[in-house]
Write a protein that holds these residues in place. Structure first.
Motif, short mmCIF file in Angstrom:
data_model
loop_
_atom_site.label_atom_id
_atom_site.label_comp_id
_atom_site.label_asym_id
_atom_site.label_seq_id
_atom_site.Cartn_x
_atom_site.Cartn_y
_atom_site.Cartn_z
N GLY A 137 0.95 -1.16 0.03
CA GLY A 137 -0.12 0.06 -0.12
C GLY A 137 1.01 1.31 0.01
O GLY A 137 0.29 2.37 0.09
N LYS A 138 2.01 1.02 0.18
CA LYS A 138 3.10 2.20 0.19
C LYS A 138 3.83 2.29 -0.92
O LYS A 138 5.16 2.94 -0.87
CB LYS A 138 3.82 2.38 1.21
CG LYS A 138 2.67 2.65 2.58
CD LYS A 138 3.27 2.71 3.92
CE LYS A 138 2.16 2.76 5.05
NZ LYS A 138 3.08 2.74 6.21
N SER A 139 3.60 1.25 -2.10
CA SER A 139 4.78 1.27 -3.38
C SER A 139 4.06 1.31 -4.59
O SER A 139 2.68 1.28 -4.42
CB SER A 139 5.42 0.11 -2.97
OG SER A 139 4.68 -0.76 -3.13
N ASN A 140 4.55 1.50 -5.74
CA ASN A 140 4.21 1.42 -6.85
C ASN A 140 3.00 0.22 -7.28
O ASN A 140 3.39 -0.89 -7.16
CB ASN A 140 5.21 1.36 -8.00
CG ASN A 140 4.86 1.58 -9.37
OD1 ASN A 140 3.58 1.24 -9.71
ND2 ASN A 140 5.88 2.08 -10.30
N ALA A 141 1.90 0.62 -7.32
CA ALA A 141 0.82 -0.33 -7.48
C ALA A 141 0.90 -1.36 -8.71
O ALA A 141 0.16 -2.45 -8.77
CB ALA A 141 -0.53 0.42 -7.68
N ASN A 142 1.77 -0.92 -9.74
CA ASN A 142 1.86 -1.69 -10.84
C ASN A 142 2.80 -2.84 -10.62
O ASN A 142 3.00 -3.80 -11.15
CB ASN A 142 2.73 -0.88 -11.87
CG ASN A 142 1.75 -0.04 -12.47
OD1 ASN A 142 0.52 -0.23 -12.62
ND2 ASN A 142 2.28 1.35 -13.03
N CYS A 143 3.51 -2.79 -9.37
CA CYS A 143 4.20 -3.75 -8.87
C CYS A 143 3.73 -4.70 -7.74
O CYS A 143 4.26 -5.43 -6.89
CB CYS A 143 5.69 -3.31 -8.22
SG CYS A 143 6.64 -2.16 -9.40
N ALA A 144 2.54 -4.45 -7.45
CA ALA A 144 1.83 -5.42 -6.36
C ALA A 144 2.10 -6.77 -6.38
O ALA A 144 2.44 -7.49 -5.40
CB ALA A 144 0.40 -5.09 -6.44
N SER A 145 2.05 -7.30 -7.50
CA SER A 145 2.16 -8.70 -7.69
C SER A 145 3.49 -9.23 -7.33
O SER A 145 3.96 -10.06 -6.75
CB SER A 145 1.99 -9.39 -9.08
OG SER A 145 2.88 -8.72 -9.95
N ASP A 146 4.49 -8.47 -7.51
CA ASP A 146 6.00 -8.59 -7.27
C ASP A 146 6.22 -8.78 -5.67
O ASP A 146 7.23 -9.32 -5.11
CB ASP A 146 6.89 -7.60 -7.93
CG ASP A 146 6.97 -7.57 -9.27
OD1 ASP A 146 7.16 -8.41 -9.98
OD2 ASP A 146 6.53 -6.50 -10.03
N ILE A 147 5.70 -7.87 -5.06
CA ILE A 147 5.63 -7.92 -3.54
C ILE A 147 4.99 -9.52 -3.20
O ILE A 147 5.67 -10.00 -2.19
CB ILE A 147 4.93 -6.78 -2.88
CG1 ILE A 147 5.44 -5.60 -3.27
CG2 ILE A 147 4.84 -7.07 -1.21
CD1 ILE A 147 4.52 -4.31 -2.59
N GLY A 148 4.18 -9.87 -3.74
CA GLY A 148 3.73 -11.10 -3.38
C GLY A 148 4.45 -12.26 -3.68
O GLY A 148 4.70 -13.04 -2.79
N VAL A 149 5.14 -11.96 -4.91
CA VAL A 149 6.17 -13.09 -5.33
C VAL A 149 7.35 -13.18 -4.33
O VAL A 149 8.00 -13.91 -3.90
CB VAL A 149 6.39 -13.00 -6.56
CG1 VAL A 149 7.58 -13.83 -6.93
CG2 VAL A 149 5.47 -13.21 -7.54
N ALA A 150 7.58 -11.77 -3.70
CA ALA A 150 8.94 -11.67 -2.94
C ALA A 150 8.32 -12.38 -1.72
O ALA A 150 9.36 -13.05 -0.89
CB ALA A 150 9.01 -10.05 -2.52
N ALA A 151 7.33 -12.29 -1.11
CA ALA A 151 6.75 -12.91 0.02
C ALA A 151 6.81 -14.44 0.17
O ALA A 151 7.16 -15.19 0.81
CB ALA A 151 5.25 -12.45 0.52
N LEU A 152 6.34 -15.10 -1.08
CA LEU A 152 6.30 -16.41 -1.38
C LEU A 152 7.88 -16.86 -1.24
O LEU A 152 8.04 -18.01 -0.90
CB LEU A 152 5.46 -16.67 -2.69
CG LEU A 152 3.99 -16.49 -2.92
CD1 LEU A 152 3.84 -16.46 -4.28
CD2 LEU A 152 3.43 -17.46 -1.82
N ASN A 153 8.85 -16.29 -2.17
CA ASN A 153 10.19 -16.44 -2.04
C ASN A 153 10.82 -16.58 -0.65
O ASN A 153 11.30 -17.60 -0.35
CB ASN A 153 10.88 -15.83 -2.86
CG ASN A 153 11.07 -16.14 -4.44
OD1 ASN A 153 11.82 -17.02 -4.86
ND2 ASN A 153 9.98 -15.84 -5.16
N LEU A 154 10.33 -15.61 0.11
CA LEU A 154 10.89 -15.51 1.45
C LEU A 154 10.47 -16.33 2.49
O LEU A 154 11.05 -16.98 3.58
CB LEU A 154 10.84 -13.91 1.84
CG LEU A 154 11.52 -12.91 1.46
CD1 LEU A 154 11.05 -11.63 1.47
CD2 LEU A 154 13.01 -13.10 1.82
N VAL A 155 9.24 -16.78 2.14
CA VAL A 155 8.36 -17.78 3.22
C VAL A 155 8.98 -19.25 2.63
O VAL A 155 9.44 -20.02 3.72
CB VAL A 155 7.01 -17.94 3.07
CG1 VAL A 155 6.58 -19.06 3.81
CG2 VAL A 155 6.22 -16.68 3.51
#
Length: 209
Positions: A137-155
């Motif tokens: 919610g505090k970053s480029n909305a066009n990159c929303a999916s990338d945050i999700g993928v980052a979380a999946l990789n980190l988990v």
């Protein structure tokens, strides 16, 4: 060094009958990718007028994520090096009582080291998920999916690190130390999974609208 190999060469080595690199190094690689994606999202937010109020946050996340990604890359190598030390310790001579004692001490020391490396990886995964959470919610909305993928990789990194801790715990001579590492790891893993689930759910919600 593993982290300096071409991707195809690394995958070929990982796919071979060589015992290392293995799951520990692969887990750290997931972590490096997750941290790298956090840095990318922050970088693609910097300089955007629409996110002017979040520039300081994203600048900080970018710098921390880049440092974290570098640390994760180092852990790719350190995990394999730790495994190699365990293998070398088991190959020590054991013909005399003195040699047996020296071998036991070397195996115990190497096994502790092989446990502390994935514990470090688990800590770094936790750090990465905290950064990813800050971006929601505090970053480029066009990159929303990338945050999700980052979380999946980190988990995945966190879970893989836990498995590599778990397989070594039984070989730690100091029972109190082993119990301490287990308790710390279980706490970190639970927090990582909680943050990861929250970030993933937040990402899906943002994408679905």
């Amino acid at each position: 060094m593993l982290s300096e190999m071409k991707i195809n060469d690394y995958i070929d080595l990982l796919s071979s009958n060589a015992p290392a690199p293995g799951g520990g190094s692969a887990s750290a690689l997931c972590g490096a990718q997750g941290a790298g994606l956090c840095a990318m999202v922050a970088a693609l937010t910097l300089g955007k007028k629409k996110y002017e109020e979040h520039q300081e946050l994203c600048r900080g996340v970018y710098e921390q994520a880049r440092t974290l990604s570098e640390r994760m890359c180092a852990l790719i190598n350190e995990d394999t090096e730790a495994f190699d030390r365990v293998s070398a310790a088991f190959k020590l001579p054991k013909d005399t009582e003195e040699e047996k004692a020296a071998r036991r001490a070397a195996v115990a020391e190497a096994t502790l080291g092989a446990t502390l490396v994935p514990l470090d990886t688990l800590h770094r995964a936790h750090d990465g998920l905290e950064l990813a959470k800050m971006l929601i919610g505090k970053s480029n909305a066009n990159c929303a999916s990338d945050i999700g993928v980052a979380a999946l990789n980190l988990v995945s990194c966190a879970r893989g690190a836990w498995l590599n801790i778990l397989i070594n715990l039984g070989g730690i001579a100091d029972a109190d130390k082993a119990a301490q590492i287990r308790a710390e790891s279980e706490r970190l893993l639970a927090e990582c999974e909680g943050m990861g689930g929250e970030i993933y759910a937040g990402t899906v919600k943002q994408l679905v609208g």
